[in-house]
Design a protein around this motif. Structure first.
Motif, short mmCIF file in Angstrom:
data_model
loop_
_atom_site.label_atom_id
_atom_site.label_comp_id
_atom_site.label_asym_id
_atom_site.label_seq_id
_atom_site.Cartn_x
_atom_site.Cartn_y
_atom_site.Cartn_z
N ASP A 1 0.80 -1.23 0.00
CA ASP A 1 0.00 0.00 0.00
C ASP A 1 0.83 1.27 0.00
OD1 ASP A 1 -2.30 -1.49 -0.03
OD2 ASP A 1 -2.75 -1.19 2.10
N ASP A 2 1.99 1.26 0.65
CA ASP A 2 2.81 2.46 0.78
C ASP A 2 3.84 2.64 -0.33
OD1 ASP A 2 1.48 3.17 3.10
OD2 ASP A 2 2.87 2.05 4.37
N CYS A 3 3.92 1.72 -1.25
CA CYS A 3 4.88 1.85 -2.35
C CYS A 3 4.50 3.06 -3.20
CB CYS A 3 4.88 0.59 -3.21
SG CYS A 3 6.07 0.65 -4.56
N ARG A 4 5.48 3.86 -3.53
CA ARG A 4 5.24 5.02 -4.39
C ARG A 4 5.62 4.67 -5.82
NH1 ARG A 4 7.02 10.36 -1.08
NH2 ARG A 4 5.79 9.91 0.77
N VAL A 5 4.77 5.08 -6.75
CA VAL A 5 5.00 4.81 -8.17
C VAL A 5 5.00 6.14 -8.90
CG1 VAL A 5 4.11 3.67 -10.23
CG2 VAL A 5 3.87 2.56 -7.99
N MET A 6 6.12 6.44 -9.57
CA MET A 6 6.24 7.66 -10.35
C MET A 6 6.24 7.27 -11.83
SD MET A 6 6.59 11.01 -10.16
CE MET A 6 7.33 11.44 -8.61
N ILE A 7 5.32 7.83 -12.58
CA ILE A 7 5.18 7.56 -14.00
C ILE A 7 5.53 8.84 -14.75
CG2 ILE A 7 3.57 6.92 -15.84
CD1 ILE A 7 4.10 4.63 -13.92
N GLU A 8 6.38 8.72 -15.76
CA GLU A 8 6.78 9.88 -16.54
C GLU A 8 5.96 9.97 -17.82
OE1 GLU A 8 10.78 11.84 -18.52
OE2 GLU A 8 10.96 9.99 -17.41
N ALA A 9 5.46 11.16 -18.10
CA ALA A 9 4.83 11.56 -19.36
C ALA A 9 3.36 11.18 -19.51
CB ALA A 9 5.63 11.06 -20.56
N TRP A 10 2.99 9.91 -19.33
CA TRP A 10 1.61 9.50 -19.58
C TRP A 10 1.02 8.86 -18.34
CZ3 TRP A 10 5.60 8.08 -23.02
CH2 TRP A 10 5.64 8.83 -24.18
N PRO A 11 0.01 9.49 -17.75
CA PRO A 11 -0.62 8.91 -16.56
C PRO A 11 -1.48 7.70 -16.94
CG PRO A 11 -1.86 10.81 -17.27
CD PRO A 11 -0.64 10.74 -18.16
N PHE A 12 -1.81 6.92 -15.95
CA PHE A 12 -2.74 5.81 -16.19
C PHE A 12 -4.13 6.42 -16.40
CE2 PHE A 12 0.43 3.68 -13.37
CZ PHE A 12 0.92 2.81 -14.32
N PRO A 13 -4.78 6.15 -17.52
CA PRO A 13 -6.06 6.80 -17.82
C PRO A 13 -7.17 6.47 -16.82
CG PRO A 13 -5.54 5.16 -19.49
CD PRO A 13 -4.35 5.25 -18.59
N GLU A 14 -7.12 5.29 -16.18
CA GLU A 14 -8.19 4.88 -15.28
C GLU A 14 -7.95 5.26 -13.83
OE1 GLU A 14 -5.17 1.59 -15.55
OE2 GLU A 14 -6.11 2.92 -16.99
N LEU A 15 -6.81 5.89 -13.53
CA LEU A 15 -6.48 6.26 -12.15
C LEU A 15 -6.07 7.72 -12.05
CD1 LEU A 15 -4.23 3.30 -10.96
CD2 LEU A 15 -6.42 3.94 -10.01
N ALA A 16 -6.62 8.41 -11.08
CA ALA A 16 -6.20 9.79 -10.83
C ALA A 16 -4.92 9.74 -9.99
CB ALA A 16 -7.29 10.56 -10.09
N PRO A 17 -3.86 10.42 -10.41
CA PRO A 17 -2.63 10.40 -9.61
C PRO A 17 -2.82 11.12 -8.28
CG PRO A 17 -2.44 11.97 -11.41
CD PRO A 17 -3.75 11.25 -11.60
N ALA A 18 -2.05 10.71 -7.28
CA ALA A 18 -2.07 11.39 -5.99
C ALA A 18 -1.48 12.79 -6.13
CB ALA A 18 -1.29 10.58 -4.96
N GLN A 19 -0.49 12.94 -7.02
CA GLN A 19 0.13 14.23 -7.29
C GLN A 19 0.61 14.27 -8.72
OE1 GLN A 19 2.88 14.36 -3.65
NE2 GLN A 19 2.68 16.50 -4.25
N LYS A 20 0.68 15.49 -9.26
CA LYS A 20 1.23 15.71 -10.60
C LYS A 20 2.33 16.76 -10.47
CE LYS A 20 0.14 17.43 -15.19
NZ LYS A 20 -0.89 18.03 -16.07
N PHE A 21 3.45 16.53 -11.15
CA PHE A 21 4.57 17.46 -11.12
C PHE A 21 4.90 17.90 -12.54
CE2 PHE A 21 4.95 14.36 -7.75
CZ PHE A 21 5.17 15.13 -6.63
#
Length: 113
Positions: free
Chosen positions: A75-95
């Motif tokens: 549950d606490d693992c952080r996942v950082m995705i570059e450029a294209w977010p997952f369309p079905e999930l709202a990110p916790a933060q955007k940078f």
């Protein structure tokens, strides 16, 4: 040196980025001592021990990641995705800074809904 206890493992399927990364690692001295680069497929790796994951994949390439993350990440693992977010999930933060590419941060718990 900021996080000496961190263990960073990179997986890549193309030899070019692996070789460039290994060269940077060798020339970087202590700065990259806790970085390991491996030729391999991220989708075939067990990620259950990961505390943080960074991915740069095309939308097509990352399409099956949410299901893998739901099965394997804590549950606490952080996942950082570059450029294209997952369309079905709202990110916790955007940078985003200026004209640079965006980064999207997710928590492991988000992948299980």
């Amino acid at each position: 040196d900021k996080y000496p206890e961190a263990k960073l493992i990179g997986y890549e399927l193309s030899m070019g980025p692996i070789l460039v990364g290994q060269l940077r690692r060798l020339l970087g001295g202590r700065r990259y001592r806790n970085v390991s680069l491996r030729f391999g497929d991220l989708f075939r790796q067990d990620l259950s021990d990961a505390s943080a994951i960074f991915c740069f994949l095309t939308p097509k390439g990352q399409a099956s990641l949410p299901a893998k993350f739901a099965r394997e990440l804590g549950d606490d693992c952080r996942v950082m995705i570059e450029a294209w977010p997952f369309p079905e999930l709202a990110p916790a933060q955007k940078f985003k800074e200026g004209n640079n590419v965006s980064f999207f941060l997710y928590q492991g718990s988000q992948f299980r809904g």
